[in-house]
Scaffold this motif. Structure first.
Motif, PDB file in Angstrom:
ATOM      1  N   GLY A 187       0.803  -1.202   0.000  1.00  0.00           N
ATOM      2  CA  GLY A 187       0.000   0.000   0.000  1.00  0.00           C
ATOM      3  C   GLY A 187       0.841   1.260   0.000  1.00  0.00           C
ATOM      4  N   ILE A 188       0.158   2.391  -0.062  1.00  0.00           N
ATOM      5  CA  ILE A 188       0.810   3.697  -0.062  1.00  0.00           C
ATOM      6  C   ILE A 188       0.582   4.342   1.302  1.00  0.00           C
ATOM      7  N   GLU A 189       1.652   4.832   1.892  1.00  0.00           N
ATOM      8  CA  GLU A 189       1.539   5.502   3.182  1.00  0.00           C
ATOM      9  C   GLU A 189       1.148   6.960   2.974  1.00  0.00           C
ATOM     10  N   PRO A 190       0.126   7.441   3.682  1.00  0.00           N
ATOM     11  CA  PRO A 190      -0.254   8.849   3.553  1.00  0.00           C
ATOM     12  C   PRO A 190       0.779   9.755   4.222  1.00  0.00           C
ATOM     13  N   ASP A 191       0.852  11.001   3.770  1.00  0.00           N
ATOM     14  CA  ASP A 191       1.718  11.993   4.410  1.00  0.00           C
ATOM     15  C   ASP A 191       1.172  12.381   5.773  1.00  0.00           C
ATOM     16  N   ILE A 192      -0.154  12.412   5.878  1.00  0.00           N
ATOM     17  CA  ILE A 192      -0.824  12.749   7.131  1.00  0.00           C
ATOM     18  C   ILE A 192      -1.724  11.574   7.477  1.00  0.00           C
ATOM     19  N   LYS A 193      -1.348  10.811   8.493  1.00  0.00           N
ATOM     20  CA  LYS A 193      -2.093   9.597   8.814  1.00  0.00           C
ATOM     21  C   LYS A 193      -3.136   9.902   9.879  1.00  0.00           C
ATOM     22  N   ILE A 194      -4.352   9.470   9.629  1.00  0.00           N
ATOM     23  CA  ILE A 194      -5.453   9.672  10.570  1.00  0.00           C
ATOM     24  C   ILE A 194      -6.087   8.320  10.852  1.00  0.00           C
ATOM     25  N   ALA A 195      -6.000   7.890  12.089  1.00  0.00           N
ATOM     26  CA  ALA A 195      -6.641   6.637  12.472  1.00  0.00           C
ATOM     27  C   ALA A 195      -8.147   6.828  12.495  1.00  0.00           C
ATOM     28  N   LEU A 196      -8.869   5.763  12.196  1.00  0.00           N
ATOM     29  CA  LEU A 196     -10.332   5.855  12.128  1.00  0.00           C
ATOM     30  C   LEU A 196     -10.941   6.299  13.442  1.00  0.00           C
ATOM     31  N   GLU A 197     -10.315   5.876  14.551  1.00  0.00           N
ATOM     32  CA  GLU A 197     -10.889   6.203  15.854  1.00  0.00           C
ATOM     33  C   GLU A 197     -10.240   7.427  16.479  1.00  0.00           C
ATOM     34  N   ALA A 198      -9.404   8.154  15.729  1.00  0.00           N
ATOM     35  CA  ALA A 198      -8.629   9.244  16.320  1.00  0.00           C
ATOM     36  C   ALA A 198      -9.489  10.436  16.700  1.00  0.00           C
ATOM     37  N   VAL A 199     -10.587  10.671  15.989  1.00  0.00           N
ATOM     38  CA  VAL A 199     -11.418  11.842  16.245  1.00  0.00           C
ATOM     39  C   VAL A 199     -12.860  11.398  16.422  1.00  0.00           C
ATOM     40  N   THR A 200     -13.517  11.877  17.443  1.00  0.00           N
ATOM     41  CA  THR A 200     -14.929  11.550  17.647  1.00  0.00           C
ATOM     42  C   THR A 200     -15.805  12.534  16.909  1.00  0.00           C
ATOM     43  N   ASN A 201     -17.060  12.184  16.750  1.00  0.00           N
ATOM     44  CA  ASN A 201     -17.984  13.075  16.047  1.00  0.00           C
ATOM     45  C   ASN A 201     -18.114  14.418  16.748  1.00  0.00           C
ATOM     46  N   GLU A 202     -18.018  14.405  18.092  1.00  0.00           N
ATOM     47  CA  GLU A 202     -18.159  15.648  18.838  1.00  0.00           C
ATOM     48  C   GLU A 202     -17.006  16.606  18.576  1.00  0.00           C
ATOM     49  N   GLN A 203     -15.863  16.060  18.118  1.00  0.00           N
ATOM     50  CA  GLN A 203     -14.697  16.898  17.908  1.00  0.00           C
ATOM     51  C   GLN A 203     -14.660  17.507  16.514  1.00  0.00           C
ATOM     52  N   THR A 204     -15.567  17.086  15.647  1.00  0.00           N
ATOM     53  CA  THR A 204     -15.569  17.605  14.294  1.00  0.00           C
ATOM     54  C   THR A 204     -16.520  18.772  14.179  1.00  0.00           C
ATOM     55  N   MET A 205     -16.369  19.524  13.079  1.00  0.00           N
ATOM     56  CA  MET A 205     -17.226  20.688  12.906  1.00  0.00           C
ATOM     57  C   MET A 205     -17.974  20.584  11.592  1.00  0.00           C
ATOM     58  N   SER A 206     -19.150  21.158  11.531  1.00  0.00           N
ATOM     59  CA  SER A 206     -19.949  21.102  10.319  1.00  0.00           C
ATOM     60  C   SER A 206     -19.328  21.968   9.238  1.00  0.00           C
ATOM     61  N   ILE A 207     -19.218  21.397   8.025  1.00  0.00           N
ATOM     62  CA  ILE A 207     -18.610  22.154   6.942  1.00  0.00           C
ATOM     63  C   ILE A 207     -19.527  22.323   5.744  1.00  0.00           C
ATOM     64  N   ILE A 208     -20.493  21.413   5.572  1.00  0.00           N
ATOM     65  CA  ILE A 208     -21.411  21.575   4.443  1.00  0.00           C
ATOM     66  C   ILE A 208     -22.814  21.173   4.875  1.00  0.00           C
TER      67      ILE A 208
END
Length: 401
Positions: free
Chosen positions: A354-375
Motif C-alpha cells: 500500500g501507499i503511506e499517507p503523508d498525514i495519517k489519521i486513524a479511524l478512531e482518532a477523532v470523535t464526532n463531537e470533535q468535528t465541525m460542520s462544513i457543508i
C-alpha cells in the motif's frame, strides 16, 4: 497481508488495459490449435467421462480443466463467461447488476474492500474492513474464495438475495444482512464547492468517461478561483488504467506517472505527464484509505511522489498488478489476465504494501463531537459534515494558504 481482490458485484476492480481482439482472437488461437495436440488432457477427460462413478459431461470436465489452469495463476486472473464479461464492460460505463461490494483476502480472512455508492451493500451498512464470516449460514474461509464467488455469481444471475454474516474491523461485533442484487449506477465523479472556496471532488471509480467528467467539473470552477482542492479516493477500488493516467496528467506539468513491466512488448511502458494542466497553483490534498486500491493507488502515488499533492488518511490497499480483458475463443467469453506489474514514479512496488499517507489519521482518532460542520446535510451521498478526513484537509489547506 495478501491482496486478493475479488468481486461480489461483477464490477471491475483492477487496472484494466484494453488489448485488441485480433491479438488473442480466434484466428490466433486456431493457428496454435492446429499445431498442438493435447493427448494426455483429452485422454484424462475421456477416461473420467467414461468410467468415473459419478457422471460428468465432457463440457463440465473442460470447464473444470479451465478452472484448474487459473488456480496456477494469480488470484486476479480469471475466465469470464459471457454474462461476466458483459457486466465488466457495463461497469466501465458506470452501470452493472449485482450486490455492489468488493472483497479481498486479508491475513487469511475474507474482507470487504469497499461497498459501492448507493449499492445494496452500502445501504445495508456494510463497511470497508468488515470480515465475511458466513454466506447463507455456511462458514466461509479464505482458501474457499473461488467457491464463495461462484455461489454469489449464481445468486446474482438468478436475481436471488443472499445473507451475509460479518464482523466489524478490529472488533468482535458481528451482524447479519440480507441483500438482493440490483442495477447499480455509479457517477464516478461527484463534486461540491465547500466553504472558503475549497473544491471537493469524490472519484469513486475509473470509468470510460471519468477524465472527461472531471475536466468538465474543473472548468466550471475556473471562473471562481479555488483556495484549495480535495480529491477523495477513499473506497475507490480502481478501474481503467488509462483513466487514472489521464487524470494524473491533468494535475501534473511534468514527471513520470507510472511504469508497467510484463513479459510481452506492449506490457512494458513508461507514462509521463504532458505540460497541459489545470489548477496548477492550488493546494491539493488526496484522501485515501484501506479501500483505495489499484488505479486509485496509481493516481495517488503519482500526485504524491511528484510533489503535487499530500495524501491524508490511512494506508491504501496495495494492489500493484495490471489486468487485461482479452476476448476469448467464442460465445462472448473473455479472459481477465494479469499481464504486468506496475511501479510508482519513484520505482516503488506497492503490491501488498500500500501507499503511506503523508498525514495519517486513524479511524478512531477523532470523535464526532470533535468535528465541525462544513457543508449542508443535503449534499450528495449524505452528509460529510462530520468527516474528520475532510475537516483535516480543510485545516491543512487553510494553513497552506
Amino acid at each position: 497481508m495478501s491482496g486478493i481482490i475479488r468481486n461480489l458485484s461483477f464490477a471491475i476492480a483492477g487496472l484494466i488495459l484494453g488489448l485488441s481482439a485480433t491479438l488473442f482472437g480466434q484466428e490466433h488461437t486456431q493457428q496454435y490449435k492446429t499445431q498442438l495436440n493435447y493427448p494426455l488432457l483429452l485422454d484424462v477427460i475421456d477416461t473420467i467421462e467414461t468410467y468415473y462413478v459419478k457422471k460428468f459431461t465432457e463440457q463440465e470436465l473442460i470447464e473444470a480443466a479451465i478452472e484448474g489452469i487459473f488456480t496456477k495463476l494469480d488470484p486476479y486472473s480469471s475466465f469470464l463467461d459471457k454474462n461476466e464479461f458483459t457486466n465488466i464492460r457495463e461497469s466501465n460505463n458506470g452501470e452493472y447488476f449485482g450486490f455492489g461490494v468488493e472483497i479481498a483476502t486479508d491475513n487469511d480472512q475474507i474482507t470487504i474492500v469497499t461497498p459501492f455508492p448507493q449499492s445494496p451493500a452500502e445501504k445495508a451498512g456494510i463497511m470497508p474492513g468488515d470480515k465475511v464470516l458466513k454466506l447463507n449460514n455456511e462458514l466461509v474461509t479464505a482458501d474457499k474464495l473461488e467457491n464463495l464467488l461462484a455461489k454469489i455469481k449464481q445468486f446474482s444471475y438468478n436475481n436471488q438475495e443472499i445473507e451475509l454474516e460479518l464482523a466489524r474491523a478490529n472488533s468482535e461485533l458481528t451482524y447479519s444482512v440480507t441483500i438482493s442484487p440490483s442495477v447499480i449506477v455509479i457517477d464516478s465523479v461527484e463534486a461540491q464547492m465547500l466553504d472558503h472556496q475549497i473544491g471537493y471532488i469524490r472519484l469513486s471509480s475509473f470509468q470510460d468517461n471519468s477524465t472527461q467528467e472531471l475536466i468538465k467539473q474543473l472548468a466550471l470552477w475556473q471562473k471562481t478561483p479555488l483556495n484549495g482542492l480535495i480529491l477523495d479516493l477513499r473506497n475507490n477500488p480502481g478501474g481503467l488504467l488509462d483513466q487514472a493516467i489521464q487524470i494524473a496528467d491533468i494535475f501534473l506539468e511534468k514527471g513520470r506517472i507510472v511504469a508497467t513491466k510484463g513479459r510481452f512488448f506492449d506490457a512494458n511502458s513508461d507514462y509521463y505527464a504532458s505540460p497541459q494542466t489545470m489548477v496548477t497553483s492550488v493546494p491539493m490534498l488526496v484522501l485515501i484509505n484501506k479501500g483505495s486500491a489499484s488505479a486509485s493507488e496509481v493516481l495517488a502515488a503519482a500526485l504524491q511522489e511528484n510533489g503535487r499533492a499530500k495524501l491524508i488518511g490511512q494506508t491504501s490497499f496495495g494492489k500493484g498488478s495490471v489486468q487485461s480483458l482479452i476476448p476469448s475463443l467464442s460465445n462472448g467469453n473473455a479472459i481477465k489476465l494479469t499481464i504486468a506489474k506496475y511501479t510508482t514514479p519513484n520505482g516503488t512496488d506497492i503490491h501488498e504494501k500500500g501507499i503511506e499517507p503523508d498525514i495519517k489519521i486513524a479511524l478512531e482518532a477523532v470523535t464526532n463531537e470533535q468535528t465541525m460542520s462544513i457543508i449542508n446535510t443535503n449534499s450528495f451521498r449524505g452528509s460529510i459534515a462530520n468527516d474528520k478526513h475532510v475537516n483535516s484537509a480543510i485545516a491543512w489547506i487553510k494553513t497552506e494558504k
